[in-house]
Design a protein around this motif. Structure first.
Motif, PDB file in Angstrom:
ATOM      1  N   UNK B 287       0.836  -1.202   0.000  1.00  8.46           N
ATOM      2  CA  UNK B 287       0.000   0.000   0.000  1.00  8.46           C
ATOM      3  C   UNK B 287       0.867   1.246   0.000  1.00  8.46           C
ATOM      4  N   UNK B 288       0.212   2.396   0.022  1.00 10.17           N
ATOM      5  CA  UNK B 288       0.912   3.676   0.012  1.00 10.17           C
ATOM      6  C   UNK B 288       0.779   4.306   1.398  1.00 10.17           C
ATOM      7  N   UNK B 289       1.881   4.492   2.083  1.00  7.54           N
ATOM      8  CA  UNK B 289       1.844   5.087   3.427  1.00  7.54           C
ATOM      9  C   UNK B 289       1.366   6.535   3.339  1.00  7.54           C
ATOM     10  N   UNK B 290       0.567   6.980   4.324  1.00 10.45           N
ATOM     11  CA  UNK B 290       0.026   8.349   4.292  1.00 10.45           C
ATOM     12  C   UNK B 290       1.080   9.363   4.749  1.00 10.45           C
ATOM     13  N   UNK B 291       2.168   9.422   4.001  1.00  9.54           N
ATOM     14  CA  UNK B 291       3.314  10.230   4.420  1.00  9.54           C
ATOM     15  C   UNK B 291       2.987  11.719   4.406  1.00  9.54           C
ATOM     16  N   UNK B 292       2.181  12.164   3.450  1.00  8.58           N
ATOM     17  CA  UNK B 292       1.825  13.588   3.406  1.00  8.58           C
ATOM     18  C   UNK B 292       1.089  13.974   4.685  1.00  8.58           C
ATOM     19  N   UNK B 293       0.178  13.099   5.131  1.00  9.09           N
ATOM     20  CA  UNK B 293      -0.569  13.381   6.361  1.00  9.09           C
ATOM     21  C   UNK B 293       0.352  13.327   7.578  1.00  9.09           C
ATOM     22  N   UNK B 320      14.448   8.158  -3.400  1.00  8.10           N
ATOM     23  CA  UNK B 320      13.952   9.542  -3.327  1.00  8.10           C
ATOM     24  C   UNK B 320      13.061   9.840  -4.522  1.00  8.10           C
ATOM     25  N   UNK B 321      13.549   9.480  -5.700  1.00  7.96           N
ATOM     26  CA  UNK B 321      12.802   9.718  -6.936  1.00  7.96           C
ATOM     27  C   UNK B 321      11.441   9.035  -6.873  1.00  7.96           C
ATOM     28  N   UNK B 322      11.449   7.776  -6.467  1.00  3.65           N
ATOM     29  CA  UNK B 322      10.200   7.021  -6.403  1.00  3.65           C
ATOM     30  C   UNK B 322       9.253   7.613  -5.361  1.00  3.65           C
ATOM     31  N   UNK B 323       9.797   8.000  -4.204  1.00  2.88           N
ATOM     32  CA  UNK B 323       8.952   8.582  -3.152  1.00  2.88           C
ATOM     33  C   UNK B 323       8.240   9.821  -3.681  1.00  2.88           C
ATOM     34  N   UNK B 324       8.990  10.699  -4.335  1.00  5.19           N
ATOM     35  CA  UNK B 324       8.385  11.932  -4.853  1.00  5.19           C
ATOM     36  C   UNK B 324       7.281  11.589  -5.844  1.00  5.19           C
ATOM     37  N   UNK B 325       7.582  10.710  -6.776  1.00  4.64           N
ATOM     38  CA  UNK B 325       6.617  10.407  -7.837  1.00  4.64           C
ATOM     39  C   UNK B 325       5.401   9.653  -7.309  1.00  4.64           C
ATOM     40  N   UNK B 326       5.629   8.719  -6.408  1.00  6.53           N
ATOM     41  CA  UNK B 326       4.521   7.925  -5.874  1.00  6.53           C
ATOM     42  C   UNK B 326       3.499   8.818  -5.178  1.00  6.53           C
ATOM     43  N   UNK B 327       3.977   9.728  -4.355  1.00  5.98           N
ATOM     44  CA  UNK B 327       3.020  10.539  -3.596  1.00  5.98           C
ATOM     45  C   UNK B 327       2.346  11.590  -4.467  1.00  5.98           C
ATOM     46  N   UNK B 328       3.046  12.053  -5.496  1.00  5.67           N
ATOM     47  CA  UNK B 328       2.400  12.984  -6.433  1.00  5.67           C
ATOM     48  C   UNK B 328       1.231  12.293  -7.143  1.00  5.67           C
ATOM     49  N   UNK B 329       1.488  11.125  -7.681  1.00  3.60           N
ATOM     50  CA  UNK B 329       0.413  10.472  -8.442  1.00  3.60           C
ATOM     51  C   UNK B 329      -0.680   9.979  -7.501  1.00  3.60           C
ATOM     52  N   UNK B 330      -0.300   9.574  -6.316  1.00  4.36           N
ATOM     53  CA  UNK B 330      -1.299   9.090  -5.366  1.00  4.36           C
ATOM     54  C   UNK B 330      -2.244  10.214  -4.935  1.00  4.36           C
ATOM     55  N   UNK B 331      -1.684  11.424  -4.813  1.00  2.00           N
ATOM     56  CA  UNK B 331      -2.500  12.578  -4.418  1.00  2.00           C
ATOM     57  C   UNK B 331      -3.077  13.298  -5.638  1.00  2.00           C
ATOM     58  N   UNK B 332      -2.701  12.868  -6.816  1.00  7.76           N
ATOM     59  CA  UNK B 332      -3.028  13.589  -8.065  1.00  7.76           C
ATOM     60  C   UNK B 332      -2.677  15.076  -7.919  1.00  7.76           C
ATOM     61  N   UNK B 333      -1.503  15.338  -7.343  1.00  3.85           N
ATOM     62  CA  UNK B 333      -1.055  16.718  -7.115  1.00  3.85           C
ATOM     63  C   UNK B 333       0.466  16.756  -7.276  1.00  3.85           C
ATOM     64  N   UNK B 334       0.911  17.387  -8.367  1.00  2.54           N
ATOM     65  CA  UNK B 334       2.354  17.374  -8.672  1.00  2.54           C
ATOM     66  C   UNK B 334       3.165  18.282  -7.765  1.00  2.54           C
TER      67      UNK B 334
END
Lengths: 438, 438
Positions: B287-293, B320-334
């Motif tokens: 799953x995707x951890x709620x890191x932004x929260x 690092x690259x994957x973390x940035x991209x994963x959370x952007x697409x998961x939040x649909x917010x670049x």
């Protein structure tokens, strides 16, 4: 028979129909083609070649196929990150293109991208940009293979100030490009259904069809595009393209993220092809393309990086890794998008997506000798239980040691032999200094 | 003052509180510490050092901090991919560990991981495994820094056949390990709330607390664990741990994917730390951890790779690259998970997560000299508009040229100076030959 080039002493990932892996394999090359692939038994002699390439226990695999690039955009690598797509495009990329894109900058941007690609094991790309004749010359000069399309858009564009000339310019390019080299295939790249009118799309497609060219188009990349299409065309972007006759086996749909189940069925029925660009789609937060459903529906899907301005590199090894992981977590199923599926997408699937699966995409007798040797004597590639897994999940482009296209060695021991890399880097740095002054 | 080591002629990414970037910077080192960081003006002389490291226009940055590893598991890299987590663990990893993990294999597995990490710019790791005294010796031998915990689990484990001895063994290790080197920090690693009883968890935490050790624990990694916790403990895994007194500033929660909003608030209130492992979580489809929260709630989050058996590499640049991209697409917010956030997670955030932010994690006077030089004269790193963007989105571990820990040069010009890499690779290959025979 003495071959022109013999690549030996490695594990061969053929990526043929049976996904054969040959433990101690030899690739025999003559006149740019693979003549045969041999599995060595203990004492059997290595076939004789005028030139011998010893893989030293590494992995021998087909050159990778990048189905979506904008090569000159390497000039804008990292110019603008972490921005909303509309800001990125309208406030950064379009203005930078308007001011700094010219034949000279396109040449060095394309050479930079080609150098990065070939050094990271990509031997073929499918590109769309402007001044594409200059791009084609760069791809040819470095010795790579390409399906290269001049851009068509209903706005003033670099080298095409009057949009009324856009199709004429794309056709003139294609005709100029025909016969440049057997490695260069002209194409037409219509930017998107929201930047080209119905008439432009139909005329461009007709121009491509009459010449047997691949027709590339961005489609269904963002939710916004999907919603606007409902308003403007009363249907989805894909169904709109189908309605006006754009979808057929020679059409490459790039991104294809916002699809409904009917869209997938239509793409499958028309045998249109899809270029999947996971890292760009993630970085721009466009969404996750329904690639598992597309593959299930029998659609041919190739992998692509997109341009450097939205990725920010052209490394297809990393793209394979990301593709596998993205779709696993998206489906909450670790068994999907396995190594074989991903390797197929980056090689034979990509070749098929751009109409070259008869020529490249796997290591098989009769195909062009586009071959990559991966050095596995590095800590992150030891031990090896499964070479395909190592390629997808552990290797990256910098593990590529040697690269051969049409039997010519372009990279040997990580050294690029066909162009002056230092000169390219220096020229690009100068161009970027100008861009920074903005 | 003549310094022991001076690193000069590069752009410094300090990753200090202001995220200062110094165009032409110099790092001056004495007795293993950073004494000062200087911004050079045009003609100012370079400070004098007994040893000089010329970054040649590259990027000088803090050594990366990997907050979650199982170093010896490099032995199982690629042994079993694309499987459901339960099959992967129960049919492949656990049996392989039972049969092949011993002090000798742990030593070479750990050395392999350390070699991979240090060559890719990671200078500190937070590890949990068995025979951790052997791991500690390997980390020390190669010259890295580590927070290293002996595993505690209520099952027979490598070196701890009787689970009744698990805490005794972890404590004996910690006491043995104290004072080995200022770079080695013992820790206790409790496997998880579902493999350790309440009593084990409490006793292990008490043992850690009485010695001031970091307490590591996998938690809320899978949906299955989350659901089972509801049945067994009538609450979420995080609230269960809180109820039994495990959450405090010295506790590192690894994975922390399946969290409800209350869990996030509790983690924040207790000032417990989180290790985020995006690639492992993607590959195992956890799953995707709620890191932004978590970040929004003020929680300290570090980045980790997890073991090589579920990633399959230890490259924190790629992470690092994957973390940035994963959370952007998961939040649909670049715009989320931008370069600064990600770089923080991989350096100072990670250091804080394992209690070392006073010592490492940024380039600042008074901190230990853990420094990495990234070579930017490569096509995929040209041009440079923003060095932080280049590090996150374009670089990877193989761009690291030099690595310094506590002022000692461990890697120079990509050559690992402290151990015999060829010997390690050869030993690991032999161990993997045995594993293959299985």
């Amino acid at each position: 028979m003495v071959f022109d080039l013999v690549i030996h002493n490695g594990v061969i990932l053929t990526v043929n129909r049976d996904f054969d892996i040959i433990e101690d394999g030899v690739v025999c090359i003559k006149n740019g083609e693979i003549v045969k692939i041999v599995a060595r038994s203990n004492d059997s002699p290595v076939p004789e070649g005028d030139e011998m390439l010893d893989a030293q226990g590494g992995i021998i695999m087909p050159g990778l196929v990048n189905t979506h690039t904008h090569l000159p955009m390497a000039l804008f690598r990292g110019l603008a990150d972490d921005l909303p797509l509309s800001v990125w495009l309208n406030e950064w990329i379009f203005p930078a293109e308007a001011k700094h894109i010219n034949p000279e900058s396109v040449r060095f941007g394309a050479l930079l991208s080609c150098a990065e690609m070939i050094l990271s094991g990509t031997t073929t790309c499918c590109d769309g940009y402007f001044y594409e004749d200059v791009v084609a010359a760069a791809v040819d000069e470095i010795g790579m293979r390409g399906v290269l399309g001049q851009g068509v858009i209903d706005f003033p564009a670099p080298g095409v100030p009057d949009p009324a000339d856009n199709i004429k310019s794309a056709v003139a390019y294609a005709e100029k490009c025909q016969g440049l080299s057997h490695r260069i295939h002209p194409s037409i790249f219509c930017h998107s259904p929201y930047t080209c009118s119905e008439e432009t799309l139909k005329r461009a497609k007709a121009a491509a069809d009459s010449r047997g060219l691949v027709f590339q188009i961005h489609v269904a990349e963002t939710r916004d595009e999907y919603v606007r299409s409902q308003t403007e065309h009363r249907t989805t972007p894909v169904k709109y393209l189908d309605r006006i006759g754009i979808l057929d086996p020679n059409t490459l749909l790039v991104h294809a993220i916002w699809l409904d189940p009917d869209d997938i069925e239509i793409i499958s029925k028309r045998n249109a092809k899809v270029s999947h660009n996971p890292e760009s789609n993630m970085k721009l937060a466009s969404g996750v393309a329904p690639v598992l459903d597309l593959l299930m529906a029998g659609v041919t899907v190739g992998l692509g990086t997109d341009g450097c301005a939205s990725n920010n590199d052209l490394d297809l090894f990393r793209e394979m890794d990301t593709a596998a992981k993205l779709h696993k977590v998206n489906a909450l199923d670790s068994t999907v998008m396995n190594t074989r599926t991903v390797l197929n997408m980056a090689t034979i699937g990509g070749a098929k997506a751009i109409g070259l699966d008869g020529v490249i995409g796997s290591l098989e007798a009769g195909k062009q000798a586009d071959v990559v040797v991966v050095d596995t004597c590095r800590p992150h590639l030891v031990p090896i239980y499964n070479p395909a897994s190592q390629i997808v999940y552990a290797a990256n482009g910098q593990d590529v040691r040697d690269v051969v296209v049409s039997g010519n060695i372009l990279v040997r021991d990580r050294e690029l032999l066909t162009v002056d890399l230092e000169d390219i880097l220096e020229k690009v740095r100068k161009i970027s200094d100008d861009i920074k002054k903005k």
